[in-house]
Each structure stands twice: as C-alpha cells, then as structure tokens.
Design a protein around this motif. Structure first.
Motif, PDB file in Angstrom:
ATOM      1  N   ASP A 189     -82.144  55.674 -25.678  1.00  0.00           N
ATOM      2  CA  ASP A 189     -82.584  54.444 -25.022  1.00  0.00           C
ATOM      3  C   ASP A 189     -83.337  54.736 -23.731  1.00  0.00           C
ATOM      4  O   ASP A 189     -84.313  54.050 -23.397  1.00  0.00           O
ATOM      5  CB  ASP A 189     -81.381  53.545 -24.710  1.00  0.00           C
ATOM      6  CG  ASP A 189     -80.771  52.923 -25.962  1.00  0.00           C
ATOM      7  OD1 ASP A 189     -81.443  52.926 -27.007  1.00  0.00           O
ATOM      8  OD2 ASP A 189     -79.619  52.440 -25.878  1.00  0.00           O
ATOM      9  N   ASN A 247     -86.850  48.196 -17.154  1.00  0.00           N
ATOM     10  CA  ASN A 247     -85.471  48.676 -17.191  1.00  0.00           C
ATOM     11  C   ASN A 247     -85.508  50.173 -16.883  1.00  0.00           C
ATOM     12  O   ASN A 247     -85.382  51.020 -17.762  1.00  0.00           O
ATOM     13  CB  ASN A 247     -84.848  48.416 -18.562  1.00  0.00           C
ATOM     14  CG  ASN A 247     -83.372  48.782 -18.611  1.00  0.00           C
ATOM     15  OD1 ASN A 247     -82.683  48.805 -17.581  1.00  0.00           O
ATOM     16  ND2 ASN A 247     -82.878  49.114 -19.798  1.00  0.00           N
ATOM     17  N   ARG A 294     -87.000  55.384 -24.423  1.00  0.00           N
ATOM     18  CA  ARG A 294     -87.732  54.164 -24.768  1.00  0.00           C
ATOM     19  C   ARG A 294     -87.950  53.281 -23.544  1.00  0.00           C
ATOM     20  O   ARG A 294     -89.037  52.739 -23.336  1.00  0.00           O
ATOM     21  CB  ARG A 294     -86.982  53.382 -25.857  1.00  0.00           C
ATOM     22  CG  ARG A 294     -87.035  54.018 -27.225  1.00  0.00           C
ATOM     23  CD  ARG A 294     -86.612  53.029 -28.312  1.00  0.00           C
ATOM     24  NE  ARG A 294     -85.227  52.628 -28.162  1.00  0.00           N
ATOM     25  CZ  ARG A 294     -84.195  53.295 -28.680  1.00  0.00           C
ATOM     26  NH1 ARG A 294     -84.415  54.400 -29.359  1.00  0.00           N
ATOM     27  NH2 ARG A 294     -82.964  52.853 -28.527  1.00  0.00           N
ATOM     28  N   ASP A 295     -86.899  53.134 -22.718  1.00  0.00           N
ATOM     29  CA  ASP A 295     -87.016  52.285 -21.539  1.00  0.00           C
ATOM     30  C   ASP A 295     -88.008  52.857 -20.527  1.00  0.00           C
ATOM     31  O   ASP A 295     -88.782  52.107 -19.898  1.00  0.00           O
ATOM     32  CB  ASP A 295     -85.647  52.121 -20.872  1.00  0.00           C
ATOM     33  CG  ASP A 295     -84.690  51.273 -21.701  1.00  0.00           C
ATOM     34  OD1 ASP A 295     -85.163  50.516 -22.561  1.00  0.00           O
ATOM     35  OD2 ASP A 295     -83.468  51.393 -21.483  1.00  0.00           O
TER      36      ASP A 295
END
Length: 280
Positions: free
Chosen positions: A7, A170, A10-11
């Motif tokens: 994650d 994020n 990707r963030d």
C-alpha cells in the motif's frame, strides 16, 4: 505496478502524481539554496570520477533537478522514479537525460551495473521493515567500489499528510536515525565513508543527514565480477580525502557505527508555495 505491491508504494506513487507540477516548481532551484547538499553531491561526484567513472542512477529522481545537477558535475547519470507523472515531466524538462519508472524495492537493474547510486530524500517513504531490503538492492546493483549517497531528515516520529498543495494525498514522511541507517548499511555490506549532520536552521528546525558509503572492493587475490557484468573502474587502494563541512553542519570522515499530522508535507523544506522561507 502489480496487484500485490504494498500500500505504501501505491500511496506514494498516487501522491506524487497528484502534486507533481507544484512539487517541481518548489524544488526547481533546490541545489542553489542548499550549500551543504551541493558540497556532498560534489564530493560524491568527485569520488565517482576519481574511481574511473561509470553509470550512476538517482533513485527517486522526481522532476529531475538533482539528476541534472549531477550531470553538470560530469556524471553519466539517469533517473528512476515511482511516479509516471514525475518521469514524464523530467523527460520533458531534461530531454538529454534518461528517466524511467521504477521502485527502489525492486530495481530492474543488473547486478554490479553501477558506479554510483543516489537516493536524495527518497528512502523517507519506505516503511522501516523494508529498509534492509532496499539497502540490499542498492548493494546488489552497485559494482565493487561503487559509491552510495543518501539524504534524509533526522528524527524518530513519522509525519502523515492528508493534503498537499490543495490535493488530497495519503503520504508518510519518515524521519530517520543516522546511527540506524549506518547500521543497516553495514549489515547490507557497505562501508560508511562519511556522514554530515546539518543542524536546524532558524527557518527549518529539522536536522538533516547526508551519508556517503561504498561497496567494498574484492580482497586482493579474489575474483571480482564476471566478465559479462559492467563494473565501475576503481583503483584498489584509492584513499578517500577528508571531508570538511561548511558552516551549519558537522562532518565525520569515519562515522560511528506514533505520527504527527499536518497539511503540507516536508521534503528538504516543507512542500508549500512558501516553502523556501517557512519553517518545517
């Protein structure tokens, strides 16, 4: 990009895709405002040239300004960045240089291919448990005698940002301990050459660390890389000159071995349009 990538990868990609234009404007003249950074970049470039030269890569090259600066110092350098928007921007701005998409968690480079590698404020996005893997990747792609330069902010607590330049993001920025970074580098097989700790400025209260390290040369009488591998041409007994820090930082030629939330992320300075004057 794969369906199984972490994650945080990707963030980070999505965040920099969103803020690419604003970020590029912020850091466009970064080398001009950072004399200590220029000193370490110049030292790194001199080491690589003295060693005999060879290909160099900046990992996390962003809009390309540091890659271009190192090119002016005589290096055969290209850039790799996670963000396709950043890569496209760098290609447009510096068409004479090569920029590719990629992640430091899985570098698509041959073993022993590089004479030098720079990660300029890019390891700050890696979760702590993956840093050993990243440093192992750096060690793998460097030739024996190859040089490594890292830059990062110093501290213990990460900072998380939900918004930057008016865009929802994020993004986590991890401040690191220089001693821990040096320990992880040594565990990965590097020999630290020097570290520079830049003390807080009045306009930037966060300390910064710059670390130089080297992948050791083979011991005399042992076989190096195979004849099919590219390698940096390095003299076996090259001595590193002492490092002197300009005013505002401390240099060492032989180094010793819950999140805060805000609305504008820090890089070398906080990522806002007033970043060159506002404190972090």
């Amino acid at each position: 990009m794969t369906a199984t990538e972490p994650d945080f990868i990707r963030d980070t990609r999505a965040g920099y895709d969103a803020i690419a234009a604003d970020y590029a404007e912020l850091v466009r003249s970064a080398p001009e405002h950072d004399p200590l950074g220029r000193a370490m970049l110049g030292t790194f470039a001199e080491y690589v040239r003295t060693d005999g030269g060879g290909p160099v890569v900046e990992i996390g090259s962003g809009p390309g300004q540091m890659t271009a600066h190192l090119h002016t110092l005589g290096l055969d350098i290209s850039g790799i960045d996670l963000s396709p928007v950043m890569v496209a921007m760098a290609r447009r701005t510096y068409p004479e240089l090569r920029f590719e998409e990629g992640s430091m968690t899985g570098l698509a480079l041959p073993d022993g291919a590089l004479a030098g590698l720079v990660a300029w404020y890019s390891i700050i996005h890696i979760v702590p448990e993956r840093l050993p893997d990243v440093f192992a990747q750096f060690h793998r792609v460097l030739a024996p005698g190859g040089r490594l330069l890292l830059a990062f902010q110093v501290g213990d607590e990460p900072r998380h940002y939900d918004e930057a330049f008016g865009h929802p993001v994020n993004l986590d920025f991890r401040r690191l301990s220089p001693d821990r970074v040096l320990d992880l580098l040594e565990r990965a097989g590097f020999r630290p050459t020097a570290r520079l700790l830049r003390e807080p400025y009045e306009t930037d209260p966060t300390p910064h660390a710059l670390v130089l390290a080297r992948k050791p040369l083979p011991e005399p009488g042992t076989q190096g890389l195979s004849s099919g591998s590219r390698r940096a041409r390095v003299p076996r007994h090259h001595a590193s000159p002492p490092l002197t820090a300009p005013e505002g930082g401390t240099a060492s030629a032989v180094p010793p071995s819950s999140a805060v939330r805000s609305t504008a992320p820090p890089w070398h300075r906080p990522l806002t349009r007033r970043a060159l004057t506002d404190p972090a």
